[in-house]
Design a protein around this motif. Structure first.
Motif, mmCIF file in Angstrom:
data_model
loop_
_atom_site.group_PDB
_atom_site.id
_atom_site.type_symbol
_atom_site.label_atom_id
_atom_site.label_comp_id
_atom_site.label_asym_id
_atom_site.label_seq_id
_atom_site.Cartn_x
_atom_site.Cartn_y
_atom_site.Cartn_z
ATOM 1 N N ARG A 226 0.839 -1.210 0.000
ATOM 2 C CA ARG A 226 0.000 0.000 0.000
ATOM 3 C C ARG A 226 0.870 1.254 0.000
ATOM 4 N N HIS A 227 1.867 1.275 0.853
ATOM 5 C CA HIS A 227 2.769 2.422 0.920
ATOM 6 C C HIS A 227 3.490 2.628 -0.410
ATOM 7 N N ASP A 228 3.969 1.537 -0.999
ATOM 8 C CA ASP A 228 4.723 1.638 -2.251
ATOM 9 C C ASP A 228 3.868 2.200 -3.388
ATOM 10 N N VAL A 229 2.601 1.791 -3.451
ATOM 11 C CA VAL A 229 1.707 2.286 -4.504
ATOM 12 C C VAL A 229 1.492 3.790 -4.354
ATOM 13 N N LEU A 230 1.282 4.250 -3.138
ATOM 14 C CA LEU A 230 1.077 5.680 -2.920
ATOM 15 C C LEU A 230 2.321 6.479 -3.295
ATOM 16 N N SER A 241 7.457 5.906 -16.555
ATOM 17 C CA SER A 241 7.138 5.683 -15.140
ATOM 18 C C SER A 241 5.652 5.396 -14.959
ATOM 19 N N CYS A 242 4.826 5.962 -15.835
ATOM 20 C CA CYS A 242 3.384 5.673 -15.777
ATOM 21 C C CYS A 242 3.110 4.211 -16.102
ATOM 22 N N MET A 243 3.718 3.706 -17.171
ATOM 23 C CA MET A 243 3.514 2.319 -17.555
ATOM 24 C C MET A 243 4.026 1.367 -16.467
ATOM 25 N N ALA A 244 5.176 1.724 -15.886
ATOM 26 C CA ALA A 244 5.742 0.891 -14.823
ATOM 27 C C ALA A 244 4.834 0.903 -13.597
ATOM 28 N N ALA A 245 4.305 2.074 -13.261
ATOM 29 C CA ALA A 245 3.414 2.180 -12.105
ATOM 30 C C ALA A 245 2.146 1.355 -12.307
ATOM 31 N N ALA A 246 1.588 1.419 -13.522
ATOM 32 C CA ALA A 246 0.372 0.641 -13.804
ATOM 33 C C ALA A 246 0.633 -0.847 -13.625
ATOM 34 N N MET A 382 -5.577 0.440 -15.624
ATOM 35 C CA MET A 382 -4.589 1.102 -14.776
ATOM 36 C C MET A 382 -3.704 2.049 -15.581
ATOM 37 N N GLU A 383 -3.317 1.647 -16.788
ATOM 38 C CA GLU A 383 -2.475 2.515 -17.618
ATOM 39 C C GLU A 383 -3.202 3.822 -17.950
ATOM 40 N N ALA A 384 -4.466 3.716 -18.345
ATOM 41 C CA ALA A 384 -5.242 4.921 -18.673
ATOM 42 C C ALA A 384 -5.361 5.825 -17.455
ATOM 43 N N MET A 385 -5.590 5.230 -16.296
ATOM 44 C CA MET A 385 -5.753 6.012 -15.079
ATOM 45 C C MET A 385 -4.454 6.714 -14.685
ATOM 46 N N VAL A 386 -3.339 5.989 -14.721
ATOM 47 C CA VAL A 386 -2.069 6.557 -14.274
ATOM 48 C C VAL A 386 -1.636 7.713 -15.180
ATOM 49 N N VAL A 387 -1.814 7.559 -16.488
ATOM 50 C CA VAL A 387 -1.456 8.642 -17.416
ATOM 51 C C VAL A 387 -2.260 9.900 -17.094
ATOM 52 N N LYS A 388 -3.553 9.746 -16.812
ATOM 53 C CA LYS A 388 -4.393 10.900 -16.472
ATOM 54 C C LYS A 388 -3.990 11.511 -15.134
#
Length: 397
Positions: A226-230, A241-246, A382-388
């Motif tokens: 949870r901490h890492d995602v935030l 970094s967006c793609m990696a985060a997704a 997730m990819e669409a969300m992170v990019v936004k």
């Protein structure tokens, strides 16, 4: 963060947090169910509604235990213990193995509902996630609820009454649960043996979701993920970094789902092997064992896929809480922060962005939750969300 041994529960309703109004109704019904004929507080079909994590399934299972317990749900007798571990012959708890209940699953369940109780007064069927009944499965269930067997009780669980067909919900006694307060969740965790500091953190971070609070309090890997995602969402810098985060969000959800299901799946496999006679010889026995294990693995795989989506939704709720905190700081709102332990990072993001950015990010996360509910591939959602989230103003051009 640690825990100590907790006290033994003295009632099946001790697991319900902040639901005193519900406990009173269910105890009265259990009392009326113990006499012949049953009193007016008891009926044959119930619908437990409430927001995610409010404990609607726990309430239904506790009520089921009270109906088969000779003492109205003492929490200590053989019947109560059997319900708690899931092996009471007269209390069946069903869950959709995939994303929804199939029509054939509903037919099989209705067939079992006609069976008389084996040793108690009532045959109780607890249906979790009844909102995942397809329309045809709803119609199959309707007939059994309209004309139930004399000793069968249906306990359906769903987020709201609107999640079931009107013809089904109109035949049920509705029990509404509410999100428990942070203080009530923390006190419950402490009674389970969780130390006060961990209990306070888990209660606040879970926002009243009992299952999530338990996981955060007792599983270190869940807390860390949870901490890492935030932190990942805070540190987005470019498309890579967006793609990696997704991808990391999806993997975190998978890991949390596996952590929560591992013990249950091991127990199911062990129980099946014992039932089939582990170690028995013969080609016929081995063939039956192989087929049964394959069927179990298929059901567990479907459940795992559903659980991953559930965990992804909880990740998105965590992200909503993060940006809610950012918005609270931007607006100087006099409210407690969900992520108080990360106040400095929240304050930095609040200073570096506008209120309009935060609102757009919240909208992007809500869109992702909607996409998941419509069975969009998790990675794409997730990819669409992170990019936004990284560049919210670009997303609306």
């Amino acid at each position: 963060m640690g825990r100590t041994a907790g006290p033994v529960a003295m009632s099946v309703f001790d697991s319900l947090v902040g639901q005193d109004h519900v406990i009173e109704v269910l105890q009265a019904a259990a009392a009326d169910a113990s006499v012949e004929p049953a009193g007016p507080a008891m009926t044959h079909a119930w619908l437990f509604i409430g927001p995610p994590g409010s404990g609607r399934s726990n309430a239904a299972i506790a009520f089921g235990a009270a109906l088969v317990c000779p003492n109205g749900g003492c929490g200590l007798c053989e019947d109560c213990r059997a319900v708690r571990v899931g092996n009471h012959p007269d209390v069946e708890v069903v869950r959709p193995e995939g994303l929804s209940y199939k029509t054939e699953e509903a037919r099989a369940l209705v067939g079992r509902a006609d069976l008389a109780p084996a040793r108690a007064r009532w045959h109780v069927i607890v249906m979790e996630d009844a909102d995942r009944l397809t329309e045809s499965a709803n119609n199959v269930l309707l007939k059994s609820i309209e004309e139930p067997a004399s000793r069968t009780v249906w306990l359906l669980c769903a987020p709201s009454v609107e999640d079931l067909l009107p013809t089904v919900r109109s035949r049920c006694q509705v029990i509404g649960l509410r999100t428990p307060s942070t203080a009530a969740v923390a006190a419950f965790l402490e009674r389970q043996g969780v130390d006060a500091g961990t209990a306070a953190f888990a209660a606040r971070a879970s926002m009243g979701h009992i299952g999530r609070a338990k996981a955060l309090a007792t599983i270190e890997s869940v807390r860390n993920r949870r901490h890492d995602v935030l932190v990942m969402m805070r540190d987005l810098s470019d498309l890579a970094s967006c793609m990696a985060a997704a991808g990391n969000i999806v993997e975190a959800a998978k890991a949390d789902a596996e952590a929560l299901l591992a013990q249950r799946e091991d127990a199911e496999r062990e129980e099946m092997m014992l039932a089939l006679g582990a170690g028995a010889e013969g080609k016929g026995i081995k063939r039956v064992t192989k087929a049964a294990l394959k069927d179990l693995e298929d059901r567990q795989s479907a459940r795992r896929n559903r659980s991953v989506r559930d965990e992804l939704d909880r990740v998105l709720v965590d992200l909503l809480a993060w940006f809610r905190d950012v918005l609270a700081l931007q607006q100087e709102a006099p409210v407690e922060l969900v992520n108080e332990e990360m106040r400095s990072a929240l304050a930095q993001m609040a200073d570096d962005s506008e209120v309009s950015d935060t609102l757009l990010r919240i909208a992007a996360i809500r869109d992702a939750r909607q996409a998941l509910s419509m069975n969009v591939a998790p990675q794409l959602a997730m990819e669409a969300m992170v990019v936004k989230v990284r560049a919210p103003r670009l997303a609306i051009r």
